[in-house]
Design a protein around this motif. Structure first.
Motif, mmCIF file in Angstrom:
data_model
loop_
_atom_site.group_PDB
_atom_site.id
_atom_site.type_symbol
_atom_site.label_atom_id
_atom_site.label_comp_id
_atom_site.label_asym_id
_atom_site.label_seq_id
_atom_site.Cartn_x
_atom_site.Cartn_y
_atom_site.Cartn_z
ATOM 1 N N GLY A 1 -4.859 16.664 36.578
ATOM 2 C CA GLY A 1 -4.161 17.690 35.803
ATOM 3 C C GLY A 1 -2.873 17.168 35.222
ATOM 4 O O GLY A 1 -2.424 16.072 35.537
ATOM 5 N N LEU A 2 -2.287 17.966 34.337
ATOM 6 C CA LEU A 2 -0.998 17.622 33.752
ATOM 7 C C LEU A 2 0.115 18.033 34.691
ATOM 8 O O LEU A 2 -0.056 18.903 35.542
ATOM 9 C CB LEU A 2 -0.828 18.363 32.420
ATOM 10 N N THR A 3 1.274 17.428 34.570
ATOM 11 C CA THR A 3 2.433 17.821 35.374
ATOM 12 C C THR A 3 3.625 17.997 34.465
ATOM 13 O O THR A 3 3.713 17.402 33.408
ATOM 14 C CB THR A 3 2.784 16.752 36.432
ATOM 15 N N THR B 1 0.612 26.608 29.550
ATOM 16 C CA THR B 1 -0.634 25.902 29.830
ATOM 17 C C THR B 1 -1.226 25.396 28.517
ATOM 18 O O THR B 1 -0.896 25.872 27.435
ATOM 19 C CB THR B 1 -1.653 26.792 30.550
ATOM 20 N N TYR B 2 -2.129 24.436 28.667
ATOM 21 C CA TYR B 2 -2.797 23.832 27.519
ATOM 22 C C TYR B 2 -4.287 24.124 27.592
ATOM 23 O O TYR B 2 -4.881 24.047 28.671
ATOM 24 C CB TYR B 2 -2.561 22.326 27.510
ATOM 25 N N TYR B 3 -4.898 24.481 26.457
ATOM 26 C CA TYR B 3 -6.355 24.529 26.388
ATOM 27 C C TYR B 3 -6.795 24.299 24.944
ATOM 28 O O TYR B 3 -6.082 24.640 24.003
ATOM 29 C CB TYR B 3 -6.910 25.857 26.923
ATOM 30 N N HIS C 1 -8.379 21.825 29.360
ATOM 31 C CA HIS C 1 -7.313 22.740 29.790
ATOM 32 C C HIS C 1 -6.509 22.127 30.930
ATOM 33 O O HIS C 1 -6.978 21.252 31.652
ATOM 34 C CB HIS C 1 -7.898 24.091 30.234
ATOM 35 N N SER C 2 -5.282 22.596 31.072
ATOM 36 C CA SER C 2 -4.437 22.155 32.180
ATOM 37 C C SER C 2 -4.910 22.836 33.461
ATOM 38 O O SER C 2 -5.649 23.821 33.429
ATOM 39 C CB SER C 2 -2.973 22.464 31.896
ATOM 40 N N THR C 3 -4.466 22.298 34.601
ATOM 41 C CA THR C 3 -5.099 22.689 35.863
ATOM 42 C C THR C 3 -4.113 23.066 36.969
ATOM 43 O O THR C 3 -4.465 23.033 38.149
ATOM 44 C CB THR C 3 -5.998 21.543 36.371
ATOM 45 N N GLN C 4 -2.902 23.422 36.622
ATOM 46 C CA GLN C 4 -1.961 23.848 37.648
ATOM 47 C C GLN C 4 -2.301 25.260 38.149
ATOM 48 O O GLN C 4 -2.891 26.068 37.423
ATOM 49 C CB GLN C 4 -0.522 23.860 37.113
ATOM 50 N N ASN D 1 -0.284 21.213 41.929
ATOM 51 C CA ASN D 1 -1.176 20.326 41.203
ATOM 52 C C ASN D 1 -2.520 20.206 41.903
ATOM 53 O O ASN D 1 -2.716 20.702 43.016
ATOM 54 C CB ASN D 1 -0.532 18.940 41.059
#
Length: 213
Positions: A21-23, A156-158, A172-175, A190
């Motif tokens: 995932g992104l941080t 968030t990103y998708y 997509h981001s995963t936080q 995370n």
């Protein structure tokens, strides 16, 4: 009741490998000049702005709800989609297992799954997905505009890889975000956070939240 092919696919996907995932940094919550959650945080916290905010979405029951309807107690929010082949089932299983651990310890935390797939994730589809994970997990969907607003609030990103393709994947981001009523966002987790680590840390936040009331 026989289990559908889709249900089998969801369960099987839980065992699949998942990507990273992104941080990013976040702004800490403070009571005055003191962070009441300081003892619960695992790393250095700082950033360019506050995460989280109001949203209006559609519940898996078909009702239009706001963040105030959803976040009535400590809640874990995750953005994903039910057709996700690996990451979403894996992450949401981890979240659900952490909530089960917290249930055993006397903590009432709600897992929430917010879909970024307005085309395919109907309330009925979300209900099937969340029922597998945890009896209290709440699925939320909405119009493209509603989902975009909720995603932007949490940064968030998708991105739909192939718009119009009924089998498209969505990046997509995963936080996972821990939020409280009135306060809102307080921490994120995370993908490398284990079930036990999440349960321990969430319990710490809930204890600090209750002590500060």
């Amino acid at each position: 009741m026989p289990i559908s092919t889709r249900t089998y696919a969801i369960i099987a996907a839980v065992a699949a490998a998942a990507g990273l995932g992104l941080t990013w940094g976040v702004t800490q919550f403070s009571a005055g000049s003191e962070d009441i959650f300081a003892q619960c945080r695992r790393g250095v916290v700082g950033g360019s702005g506050q995460l989280g905010g109001p949203f209006t979405l559609v519940s898996e029951t078909g009702e239009t709800v706001t963040d105030k309807d959803v976040v009535t107690g400590p809640s874990l929010l995750y953005f994903g989609y039910t057709y996700c082949p690996d990451v979403c089932p894996l992450d949401n299983t981890r979240n659900a297992e952490a909530v089960f651990l917290l249930d055993e310890r006397g903590y009432n935390v709600t897992p929430v799954f917010i879909s970024v797939d307005s085309e395919r994730d109907t309330p009925e589809t979300l209900a099937e997905f969340t029922d597998i994970m945890h009896p209290r997990m709440l699925g939320l969907t909405g119009s493209p505009e509603q989902i975009k607003a909720a995603s932007q609030a949490y940064r968030t990103y998708y991105k739909v890889q192939n718009p119009g393709d009924p089998y498209t994947l969505i990046d997509h981001s995963t936080q996972t975000y821990l939020v409280f009523p009135e306060i809102g966002f307080v921490e994120f987790f995370n993908r490398d956070t284990t079930t036990e680590q999440m349960a321990d840390q969430v319990a710490c936040f809930v204890d600090a939240y209750n002590a500060a009331k």
